[in-house]
Design a protein around this motif. Sequence first.
Motif, PDB file in Angstrom:
ATOM      1  N   SER A 300       0.804  -1.217   0.000  1.00  0.00           N
ATOM      2  CA  SER A 300       0.000   0.000   0.000  1.00  0.00           C
ATOM      3  C   SER A 300       0.838   1.268   0.000  1.00  0.00           C
ATOM      4  O   SER A 300       0.335   2.349  -0.304  1.00  0.00           O
ATOM      5  N   LEU A 301       2.136   1.173   0.343  1.00  0.00           N
ATOM      6  CA  LEU A 301       2.976   2.368   0.334  1.00  0.00           C
ATOM      7  C   LEU A 301       3.084   2.961  -1.067  1.00  0.00           C
ATOM      8  O   LEU A 301       3.322   4.164  -1.229  1.00  0.00           O
ATOM      9  N   SER A 302       2.907   2.129  -2.081  1.00  0.00           N
ATOM     10  CA  SER A 302       2.977   2.641  -3.454  1.00  0.00           C
ATOM     11  C   SER A 302       1.813   3.561  -3.779  1.00  0.00           C
ATOM     12  O   SER A 302       1.858   4.288  -4.779  1.00  0.00           O
ATOM     13  N   GLU A 323       6.634  -4.411  -6.359  1.00  0.00           N
ATOM     14  CA  GLU A 323       7.038  -4.152  -7.734  1.00  0.00           C
ATOM     15  C   GLU A 323       6.572  -2.796  -8.241  1.00  0.00           C
ATOM     16  O   GLU A 323       7.187  -2.211  -9.125  1.00  0.00           O
ATOM     17  N   ASN A 324       5.486  -2.295  -7.664  1.00  0.00           N
ATOM     18  CA  ASN A 324       4.929  -1.027  -8.129  1.00  0.00           C
ATOM     19  C   ASN A 324       5.272   0.131  -7.189  1.00  0.00           C
ATOM     20  O   ASN A 324       4.567   1.132  -7.165  1.00  0.00           O
ATOM     21  N   ILE A 325       6.372  -0.006  -6.416  1.00  0.00           N
ATOM     22  CA  ILE A 325       6.733   1.051  -5.474  1.00  0.00           C
ATOM     23  C   ILE A 325       6.972   2.383  -6.185  1.00  0.00           C
ATOM     24  O   ILE A 325       6.814   3.456  -5.612  1.00  0.00           O
ATOM     25  N   GLY A 326       7.306   2.315  -7.461  1.00  0.00           N
ATOM     26  CA  GLY A 326       7.546   3.522  -8.237  1.00  0.00           C
ATOM     27  C   GLY A 326       6.296   4.327  -8.524  1.00  0.00           C
ATOM     28  O   GLY A 326       6.391   5.442  -9.072  1.00  0.00           O
ATOM     29  N   TRP A 327       5.111   3.791  -8.174  1.00  0.00           N
ATOM     30  CA  TRP A 327       3.897   4.587  -8.315  1.00  0.00           C
ATOM     31  C   TRP A 327       3.924   5.805  -7.394  1.00  0.00           C
ATOM     32  O   TRP A 327       3.214   6.774  -7.651  1.00  0.00           O
ATOM     33  N   ALA A 328       4.714   5.710  -6.345  1.00  0.00           N
ATOM     34  CA  ALA A 328       4.919   6.890  -5.483  1.00  0.00           C
ATOM     35  C   ALA A 328       5.912   7.799  -6.200  1.00  0.00           C
ATOM     36  O   ALA A 328       7.104   7.844  -5.900  1.00  0.00           O
ATOM     37  N   ARG A 329       5.418   8.559  -7.167  1.00  0.00           N
ATOM     38  CA  ARG A 329       6.256   9.267  -8.135  1.00  0.00           C
ATOM     39  C   ARG A 329       7.090  10.384  -7.509  1.00  0.00           C
ATOM     40  O   ARG A 329       8.046  10.857  -8.131  1.00  0.00           O
ATOM     41  N   TYR A 340      16.950  -7.927   5.131  1.00  0.00           N
ATOM     42  CA  TYR A 340      16.974  -9.302   4.620  1.00  0.00           C
ATOM     43  C   TYR A 340      16.030  -9.425   3.428  1.00  0.00           C
ATOM     44  O   TYR A 340      15.381 -10.453   3.231  1.00  0.00           O
ATOM     45  N   LEU A 341      15.962  -8.373   2.630  1.00  0.00           N
ATOM     46  CA  LEU A 341      15.015  -8.326   1.528  1.00  0.00           C
ATOM     47  C   LEU A 341      15.454  -9.229   0.377  1.00  0.00           C
ATOM     48  O   LEU A 341      16.644  -9.425   0.142  1.00  0.00           O
ATOM     49  N   GLY A 342      14.456  -9.714  -0.367  1.00  0.00           N
ATOM     50  CA  GLY A 342      14.709 -10.599  -1.502  1.00  0.00           C
ATOM     51  C   GLY A 342      14.154 -11.981  -1.269  1.00  0.00           C
ATOM     52  O   GLY A 342      14.063 -12.442  -0.118  1.00  0.00           O
ATOM     53  N   LEU A 343      13.767 -12.605  -2.348  1.00  0.00           N
ATOM     54  CA  LEU A 343      13.221 -13.955  -2.264  1.00  0.00           C
ATOM     55  C   LEU A 343      14.141 -14.984  -2.909  1.00  0.00           C
ATOM     56  O   LEU A 343      13.785 -16.152  -3.022  1.00  0.00           O
ATOM     57  N   GLY A 344      15.326 -14.532  -3.373  1.00  0.00           N
ATOM     58  CA  GLY A 344      16.235 -15.456  -4.038  1.00  0.00           C
ATOM     59  C   GLY A 344      15.778 -15.820  -5.433  1.00  0.00           C
ATOM     60  O   GLY A 344      16.122 -16.894  -5.939  1.00  0.00           O
ATOM     61  N   ARG A 345      14.979 -14.921  -6.061  1.00  0.00           N
ATOM     62  CA  ARG A 345      14.460 -15.196  -7.397  1.00  0.00           C
ATOM     63  C   ARG A 345      15.087 -14.249  -8.408  1.00  0.00           C
ATOM     64  O   ARG A 345      15.604 -13.188  -8.058  1.00  0.00           O
ATOM     65  N   ALA A 346      14.986 -14.624  -9.665  1.00  0.00           N
ATOM     66  CA  ALA A 346      15.599 -13.830 -10.729  1.00  0.00           C
ATOM     67  C   ALA A 346      14.964 -12.455 -10.874  1.00  0.00           C
ATOM     68  O   ALA A 346      15.574 -11.538 -11.424  1.00  0.00           O
ATOM     69  N   ASP A 347      13.709 -12.297 -10.400  1.00  0.00           N
ATOM     70  CA  ASP A 347      13.023 -11.013 -10.540  1.00  0.00           C
ATOM     71  C   ASP A 347      13.039 -10.182  -9.261  1.00  0.00           C
ATOM     72  O   ASP A 347      12.214  -9.293  -9.069  1.00  0.00           O
ATOM     73  N   ASP A 348      14.002 -10.464  -8.372  1.00  0.00           N
ATOM     74  CA  ASP A 348      14.063  -9.721  -7.108  1.00  0.00           C
ATOM     75  C   ASP A 348      14.199  -8.212  -7.325  1.00  0.00           C
ATOM     76  O   ASP A 348      13.739  -7.418  -6.502  1.00  0.00           O
ATOM     77  N   LEU A 349      14.849  -7.817  -8.413  1.00  0.00           N
ATOM     78  CA  LEU A 349      15.124  -6.389  -8.634  1.00  0.00           C
ATOM     79  C   LEU A 349      14.152  -5.772  -9.630  1.00  0.00           C
ATOM     80  O   LEU A 349      14.416  -4.674 -10.150  1.00  0.00           O
ATOM     81  N   LYS A 350      13.027  -6.408  -9.842  1.00  0.00           N
ATOM     82  CA  LYS A 350      12.063  -5.885 -10.808  1.00  0.00           C
ATOM     83  C   LYS A 350      11.531  -4.518 -10.387  1.00  0.00           C
ATOM     84  O   LYS A 350      11.160  -3.701 -11.224  1.00  0.00           O
ATOM     85  N   PHE A 351      11.510  -4.267  -9.093  1.00  0.00           N
ATOM     86  CA  PHE A 351      10.975  -2.994  -8.595  1.00  0.00           C
ATOM     87  C   PHE A 351      11.786  -1.798  -9.096  1.00  0.00           C
ATOM     88  O   PHE A 351      11.278  -0.669  -9.144  1.00  0.00           O
ATOM     89  N   ILE A 352      13.067  -2.023  -9.449  1.00  0.00           N
ATOM     90  CA  ILE A 352      13.903  -0.910  -9.912  1.00  0.00           C
ATOM     91  C   ILE A 352      13.338  -0.309 -11.189  1.00  0.00           C
ATOM     92  O   ILE A 352      13.386   0.906 -11.394  1.00  0.00           O
ATOM     93  N   THR A 353      12.754  -1.144 -12.035  1.00  0.00           N
ATOM     94  CA  THR A 353      12.152  -0.623 -13.265  1.00  0.00           C
ATOM     95  C   THR A 353      11.027   0.349 -12.953  1.00  0.00           C
ATOM     96  O   THR A 353      10.886   1.386 -13.607  1.00  0.00           O
ATOM     97  N   SER A 354      10.236   0.050 -11.930  1.00  0.00           N
ATOM     98  CA  SER A 354       9.144   0.966 -11.580  1.00  0.00           C
ATOM     99  C   SER A 354       9.658   2.276 -11.006  1.00  0.00           C
ATOM    100  O   SER A 354       9.003   3.313 -11.110  1.00  0.00           O
ATOM    101  N   LEU A 355      10.859   2.272 -10.432  1.00  0.00           N
ATOM    102  CA  LEU A 355      11.415   3.498  -9.869  1.00  0.00           C
ATOM    103  C   LEU A 355      11.820   4.496 -10.946  1.00  0.00           C
ATOM    104  O   LEU A 355      12.093   5.662 -10.648  1.00  0.00           O
TER     105      LEU A 355
END
Length: 921
Positions: A300-302, A323-329, A340-355
């Motif tokens: 909800s912070l987004s 992933e949509n944290i970048g909605w907070a423009r 300790y953030l991350g799930l050990g998955r290949a898309d862990d950094l997907k949120f950077i695109t939204s930023l």
Amino acid sequence: MRMELWSFIFSVNLFFAMNVVHSNSATTTTLLGNEGNETDRMALLAFKDGITSDPLGALSSWNHTLHFCNWNGITCGRRHQRVTVLNLSGQNLLSGQTLVGTLSPGISNLTFLREIHLQENSFNGQLSQDIGRLFRLQHLNMSYNSLGGEIPSNLTHCRDLRVIELRYNEFTGKIPIQLSTLPKLSLLFLRHNNLTGSIPPQLGNVSSLINLDLLGNSLVGHIPDDLARINNLKQIVLSVNLLSGTVPSSFYNNLSFLEVFAVVGNQLHGALPPNIGFSLPKLRYLLLAGNQFSGHIPNSLSNVSSLEWLGMDVNQFSGPVPENIGWARNLLTFDMSYNYLGLGRADDLKFITSLTNCSNLNELSIQTNHFVGLFPNSIANLSTHLYWLVIGQNQISGNIPSQIGNLINLKALGIYSTFITGSIPTSIGMLQNLQRLYLGNNSLSGKIPYNIGNITQLTNLDLEYNNLQGSIPLSLANCTKLLRLSLSPNNLTGTIPKQIIGLSSLSIALYLSQNLFTGSLPSEVGNLKILELLDVSQNKLSGEIPSTLANCKSMRELYMQGNAFRGDVSSVFTTLTSIEALDLSDNNFSGKIPKYLEGFKFLQYLNLSFNNFEGEVPKQGVFGNASAISVTGNDNLCGGIPELKLPTCPVLANDRRGKAHVSRVIILVVSVVVCLIFLLCVPASLYSVRKSRKKPSSLSSMEGRHLKVSYAELCKATDGFSSANLIGTGSYGSVYKGILSRIENVVAVKVLNLHLRGAAKSFIAECNALRNIRHRNLVKIITSCSSTDFGGNDFKALVLEFMPNESLEKWLHSKLDGQHQLGSLNFIKRLNIAIDIASALDYLHHHCHTPIAHCDLKPSNIFLDEDMNAHVGDFGLAKFYPRIIQSSSEDQSSTTVLKGTIGYIAPGNKFINFLHPIYSQ
């Protein structure tokens, strides 16, 4: 007719009666006004009498030639000509030992006073309780002074009081519960004091409160649930205290107008509610760093479109970043580091695109988490306002995007301790504002880009622990602000360029070890006059050490082991008296071990092993500690302390006879010379004895090494401890500028106020701390005085070296001192000061005979000499920690109780607070 006559007479009488009454009323008003004016004038003059120093002449107009309403800093009301505003902020005014004499009967008699602005001065002592007589007072600002004691509880008599600003003082005790009865209070600023106890729940009754700022105190306990009753509350700043427990759920549900919530640096725990973005829709700053918060980051912070600063670093958050944290423009700062953030998955950094939607983003920090996956190319599309990008210590792989040069305003780039491969992109040379570049501990290969020399603002370049090849680019010589350069270990080849090793700006460290460098050490190494650490070990260097190394007098650590250096070093290191660690092992050095190394009082590690040294090993200084030296692998050494187990140095028979003959000759010559000197000196001795009875002993006749001074000498040196020579006050006394006639030097005399509890203990602690420590970044003690004054009272004082540029506190918070434009420290000056402070603390913690904890490090205890070098002083609260304790984790845990003034350094791998001003807002 008669009726009309009576009406006329009545009207006339009424007219005269009204005029008489009006005349009397006007006379009464005039008399009262004149009396009130005189009261205000006398009150202001009483206030002026309490000022002992006015360096800027702020009160020069306060005289009989002008009406007091025209005096500087005074505003009067139009109707009664009574004082309504007193504004003398930023004038460096110094009061006496207490404000009781200056606020009463001074300011407290200005009964029409509505505003007091006395911030950024040098007032000390305590606020008088009589301030409660100002029943019309609406705004009180005494910030940035040295006021102590408790906050007056009868401020509650000022029923119109709306703003209380007492920031950056030394107030003690608890927050007065009585403040909760002020019906109109809207702003309460008490940050950076020494307040204790808990936050009064009664403050929840102040329905008018909009801003509550209690940062930087020693408050304990839980955050009161009652504060959530203040529906209009917009800002709550409780950072850097000792608060514990969880944040009341009512905060998230009831404070819908909340814009700033800051609890950085406490002991809070718990999770954030999933709906926080909906219940706090106006949130701009959410600062939770340095606590023990856990759980997931709410999606909800987004939805909080007003969110500007999301600081959740140094906690225990886990799971994915929305992933949509970048909605907070409107995001400016996004800091999730040290979790300790991350799930050990290949898309862990997907949120950077939204930023990339955050067009004003200027800080992104996600280092030291559990992120995996490929380095996202979208990072090169982030805001061009970005100045801080740190993503190190994650399990990120792939290459650094070739478009990284798009981020033209970057000042700090940290991509370290990852699985990044490939080469350093040449576009990195476009980052001409970059000051810190950290690419160490990766698997980078290829050459160092030549255009890296375009980044002329670089102060720190870290490329260590990679697989870089080729030579050091000569273009690095353009980086004339470089303070620290680390290129080890890599696979770099060629000679060490003289242009690089001659960079005179290098002051912190130059790491070139574990490469494949050949040739000799260039003579330009002598340009490194302020360098503290040089490491050229484990290369293929050869030749003799250049004599210019003698210029490097600030050198503390020198590592040259594992090369093919040769020659006699008996005269090479004579000037390196600050050296603490010296490693010359695994070379071809020859000759005798320099005996002068015995006198290097800071030298704690010396490795001369596996060379060709010969002769006797010295026994004093560092040579007296077998664990601090190594001389193995030198077959022709002898002597030394027994623990080294070296053979005894042989004494040949011929040598004995020769020495005996020489000794007899020397004894004969000395005897003749002594007799001649005796015959010549007897008359002179008699004359000097007579003269010494009339003339006091000079500095050359002092006992031992320390100058002995009396109370009378210190009194004379400071002109009777004149207020004109007062340069500062502290918790236990005052500091005066003086000139000791015997040494003709300007000194600082710290006089202890022995009436204060703990002052005598502070004196002993400071003496114990300073008598055995020596470092260029510590304030040097010249001597001490423990005696009695002319009245027979105990007197204790310390005589210290004088610091012309005063304390760091004044440079950070003052505006003008008559000579310097203060508060204008640029980045390089701030960084150099931080380095000096760190050097001093490193020495105290790791290199003293007995480790010392300062316990009260703050800007007012850091002093600047004429060259703006920083020196740590005021060891009144210092604690000693014997080295045997350091090995015991149980004992370590017992030393975690905070002492001294509570301050704040931003957590994580950031600049120190004053280097990163956004953290100290």
